[in-house]
Design a protein around this motif. Sequence first.
Motif, PDB file in Angstrom:
ATOM      1  N   THR A 182      -7.277   0.976  -4.857  1.00  0.00           N
ATOM      2  CA  THR A 182      -6.545   0.433  -3.389  1.00  0.00           C
ATOM      3  C   THR A 182      -7.854  -0.661  -2.547  1.00  0.00           C
ATOM      4  O   THR A 182      -7.889  -1.372  -2.059  1.00  0.00           O
TER       5      THR A 182
ATOM      6  N   SER B 231       3.587   5.730   4.634  1.00  0.00           N
ATOM      7  CA  SER B 231       5.003   6.017   4.527  1.00  0.00           C
ATOM      8  C   SER B 231       5.875   4.297   5.392  1.00  0.00           C
ATOM      9  O   SER B 231       5.139   3.936   6.139  1.00  0.00           O
TER      10      SER B 231
ATOM     11  N   SER C  55      -6.226   4.357   4.604  1.00  0.00           N
ATOM     12  CA  SER C  55      -5.767   4.451   3.038  1.00  0.00           C
ATOM     13  C   SER C  55      -6.341   4.954   2.396  1.00  0.00           C
ATOM     14  O   SER C  55      -6.004   5.541   1.615  1.00  0.00           O
TER      15      SER C  55
ATOM     16  N   ARG D 173      -6.819   8.507   1.804  1.00  0.00           N
ATOM     17  CA  ARG D 173      -5.686   8.666   1.503  1.00  0.00           C
ATOM     18  C   ARG D 173      -5.268   9.054  -0.600  1.00  0.00           C
ATOM     19  O   ARG D 173      -4.754   9.972  -1.106  1.00  0.00           O
ATOM     20  N   ALA D 174      -6.417   8.297  -1.029  1.00  0.00           N
ATOM     21  CA  ALA D 174      -6.886   7.618  -2.121  1.00  0.00           C
ATOM     22  C   ALA D 174      -6.877   9.161  -3.234  1.00  0.00           C
ATOM     23  O   ALA D 174      -7.834  10.397  -2.617  1.00  0.00           O
ATOM     24  N   LYS D 175      -6.491   9.934  -3.818  1.00  0.00           N
ATOM     25  CA  LYS D 175      -5.827  10.979  -4.352  1.00  0.00           C
ATOM     26  C   LYS D 175      -7.161  11.201  -5.782  1.00  0.00           C
ATOM     27  O   LYS D 175      -6.912  12.348  -6.574  1.00  0.00           O
TER      28      LYS D 175
ATOM     29  N   ASP E 209      -7.559   5.625  -7.844  1.00  0.00           N
ATOM     30  CA  ASP E 209      -6.840   5.395  -6.740  1.00  0.00           C
ATOM     31  C   ASP E 209      -7.352   4.903  -6.183  1.00  0.00           C
ATOM     32  O   ASP E 209      -6.973   3.946  -5.374  1.00  0.00           O
TER      33      ASP E 209
ATOM     34  N   HIS F  92      -0.010   4.227   0.167  1.00  0.00           N
ATOM     35  CA  HIS F  92      -0.956   4.899   1.110  1.00  0.00           C
ATOM     36  C   HIS F  92       0.170   5.216   2.757  1.00  0.00           C
ATOM     37  O   HIS F  92      -0.534   6.521   3.072  1.00  0.00           O
TER      38      HIS F  92
ATOM     39  N   ASP G 138       0.885  -1.623  -0.271  1.00  0.00           N
ATOM     40  CA  ASP G 138      -0.348   0.607   0.305  1.00  0.00           C
ATOM     41  C   ASP G 138       1.055   1.444  -0.162  1.00  0.00           C
ATOM     42  O   ASP G 138       1.559   1.429   0.804  1.00  0.00           O
TER      43      ASP G 138
END
Length: 225
Positions: A218, A135, A205, A208-210, A214, A133, A131
Amino acid sequence: MIRRITFSVVFFCVLLSPVQQAHAAGPWAAVIKAAVKKVVKAVDLMIQRRQNAVIKLQNAQKALENAMSELKLKEIADWVGKQRDLYEQYYDELKKVKSVIAYYFRVKQITQKQMQIVEQYQKAWQIIENDAHFSAAERLQMQRVYSGILQETVKSVDLISAVVKSFSTQMSDVERLEIIDKAARQTESIFSELTSFNDRNRILSLSRAKSQQDAQITKALYGIQ
């Protein structure tokens, strides 16, 4: 004792090494799987031994009954005594078999849930690793949480192991039931905590999909329809 010391050393080293932390929960998952398999195998063997003991006593009883016709009157009293002793052993072993079987189903339910915890962790972590999304720092923190969850699962497995071992000691049925109930509560609590944690990660997650594409990717990753 040696196993617990080994666990502590492994976990301490993991905390010291950020690189290794990404795989910190791996050893715990393997430990749980091995321990659960050992518990189930031990109970299966215990049931088999108890059943064999009952069969042996049944055969001995038949042999005594067959010999009854050949006994003289003065030998009847001795035969009755042997028969009484044999029945006492028989019903004692039969009681033990029933007791072990009754506990077996409770233990099996708990161990199945413990295995589900491991499987859910492994599935969730495989998704998180893929994933984009999250870090590296977030994955590190997630793995720390997973490690804690699996460590608690090891403790619940230890409780079940104690129940299995108790059949060779003088532990009472009441004490066994208390341990089983405690292990069941702990396992359910851990499973609920893991499920909630996985749900939060999935929701985070998705948030945070843009783009729509996306978001679809996800959802596919997490198996969301």
